[in-house]
Structure formats: structure tokens, C-alpha cells
Write an enzyme that holds these catalytic residues in place. Sequence first.
Site, PDB file in Angstrom:
ATOM      1  N   GLY A   1     -34.843  99.549 -14.415  1.00  0.00           N
ATOM      2  CA  GLY A   1     -35.024  98.153 -14.014  1.00  0.00           C
ATOM      3  C   GLY A   1     -34.429  97.874 -16.071  1.00  0.00           C
TER       4      GLY A   1
ATOM      5  CG  ASN B   1     -33.612 101.475 -17.291  1.00  0.00           C
ATOM      6  OD1 ASN B   1     -34.593 102.610 -17.316  1.00  0.00           O
ATOM      7  ND2 ASN B   1     -32.503 101.431 -16.913  1.00  0.00           N
TER       8      ASN B   1
ATOM      9  CE  LYS C   1     -22.602  96.068 -21.386  1.00  0.00           C
ATOM     10  NZ  LYS C   1     -24.125  95.964 -20.099  1.00  0.00           N
TER      11      LYS C   1
ATOM     12  N   GLY D   1     -16.093 100.069 -20.883  1.00  0.00           N
ATOM     13  CA  GLY D   1     -16.504 101.475 -20.681  1.00  0.00           C
ATOM     14  C   GLY D   1     -15.588 102.189 -20.961  1.00  0.00           C
ATOM     15  CB  ALA D   2     -13.125 104.583 -19.867  1.00  0.00           C
TER      16      ALA D   2
ATOM     17  CB  ALA E   1     -17.347  97.478 -26.461  1.00  0.00           C
TER      18      ALA E   1
ATOM     19  CB  ALA F   1     -23.789 103.835 -18.956  1.00  0.00           C
ATOM     20  N   GLY F   2     -25.007 100.995 -19.797  1.00  0.00           N
ATOM     21  CA  GLY F   2     -25.358  99.340 -20.548  1.00  0.00           C
ATOM     22  C   GLY F   2     -26.329  99.709 -20.852  1.00  0.00           C
ATOM     23  CG  ASP F   3     -30.593  99.023 -18.827  1.00  0.00           C
ATOM     24  OD1 ASP F   3     -29.662  97.635 -18.916  1.00  0.00           O
ATOM     25  OD2 ASP F   3     -30.753  99.849 -18.068  1.00  0.00           O
TER      26      ASP F   3
END
Length: 298
Positions: A41, A45, A225, A227-228, A231, A256-258
Site C-alpha cells: 500500500g 509503505n 520521478k 527512474g533511472a 528526478a 521504490a517511489g514510496d
Amino acid sequence: MSGIGRIVVVGDIITDVVAMLSGPLATGSDTPARIRFSGGGQAANTAAWIAAQGADVTLVGAVGDDEAGRDRVAELERAGVRCVVDRQEDYPTGTVIVLATDGERTMASQRGANLRLSAAHVDHALAAAPDATHLHLSAYTLLDAGSRGAGLRALAAARERGLTTSVDAASAAPLRRVGAAFLTWVRDVDLLLVNADEATVLAGGLDPAAQARALSATARAVVVKRGAAGALWVDRSGPVVTAEARRVVAVDVTGAGDAFAAGLLTAWLAGADRRTALDRAGDLGALAVTTVGARPST
């Protein structure tokens, strides 16, 4: 990090069934996988990652009056999260099936009791947190019609109490379904977090900096955001601030975003500048993708 005050996180509490696929999904047949059950969730998270940074955090949500709900709350409390949950007798605790492969994940969701989160429960939880300084909202709460009133009330109540606010845009597909209404729901939040797909849904096919500039007409500051690709941070005044992604081998990108949000919020609320906050967010996001599951390892 107790000096930043208590962070109140509002949103979903989920059981994740994570299947790490050995290769592409063989539709209509079998695909070998490693499977584990764990807490998930977006809101839960993020709260767990915030607690792992030593910050005071309260999670506000809803679970079923079932074994899964009791397990989810117990593990969060062991992780240092104060939980203010509404137990729903007639709805199960939410469950998400996560299919993860090649650095991507696809989710099938049963929102369950999360759909029953109420404005009254949010008000009760905020009244019980007089030391709160910031409210972070998982946009899943806004994107589900059943819990939308609770999400809107969370933002309004935070403003009434003088709290700063942030919203994580959650997921591109439900954002696409609700359309432009979403931007009216989050108008004037202090910080809006979006990934690349969410930014495209909300701001169109512009370059990331232009997307963030467009969204800053709604939120006071926007973080994209990528990712690789790293940001970036844009607010209504000042230059675009960028940060590179950490080079790690991704094992599971779930959560990962959390983790990124937790790192960003705890650094920013502690007074870090935008670049430092982005770097801290990137550190936690990179840590999250190197392990299976959406929570800090214990």
C-alpha cells in the site's frame, strides 16, 4: 529526526502478493516465479520508510476486521508507525497482486476496506495528533470514489491546522480515468510528486521540466520521478533542480517511489535544500529496488 514534528500519512493499507517472474509472462500458460506475501500500500509503505528514518509518523487508513488487517497493522507498529485504522467488518483488507520482471511491475488490485476510509475517521486521527506538522496523502484515496471524501477532507483539515501538505499522484491509469478533476482536488498543496507516466497524464507530452512547470500552476512545488533518469524539482519561483539516479542493480521496483517520497519528505521537512532532498530521496529509492518487497528490510 523528531525535530521535524509528526508526519501524518493518509491512504491505503494493502497485502502485497509479489511474484518475481523468471521471464516474460506466458499468457494462458505457466511462468515460474518466486512469490512472497508482504505488507504493501502506497501510504503504508511510505509511512514505514519514514519511520525507518527515525521520524515520528502516524498512518491513517482502513483495514478489514480480518487476520490480514491485524497482520498489516502489527507489522507497521513493529516498524515504529503509529496506526490509526478504521476496521471494517464487511470489507476485506485490500490485496494487490504484483507481477514483477525486468525492472517493471504490473498490479492487479482489490481495494477492499480502503474504499471505506471516511472523512470522520480522518478528522478523528488528526485531532489525536496535536504534534503533527505535515500531512502526506496517497492519491489512491482521491482516485477511488468511495474514499475521495476522506482524501479531500484530509487536505482541507491539514490546511485548517496549519500543516504543510504533499500528495503522491499514485498511478497513471486511474489518473487518466478521473481526468483534469484531479488537479482541482490537489490545488495549492505544498508538494506534488509524480512519476514520468503520471506527469504525462497530467501535463501532456512535454519534456519533464516543462511538465513540472505546468503542474506548478496547481501545486506550490512539483517533483518528477524519472527512474533511472533521476528526478527534478520545480517550484513557482527559482530554477529547475535536478538529481541523477543511483546506479544499482534493480531486483524489485515495488515500493521504490514510496521510499523516494519518504526520503524526500524527511529531508525537506528537516530544512534540507531541494538538491539535498532529491539526493536523499534517490538514496532511499535505490535502496528499495535492491530488495524484494516494498518496505525497509528489518
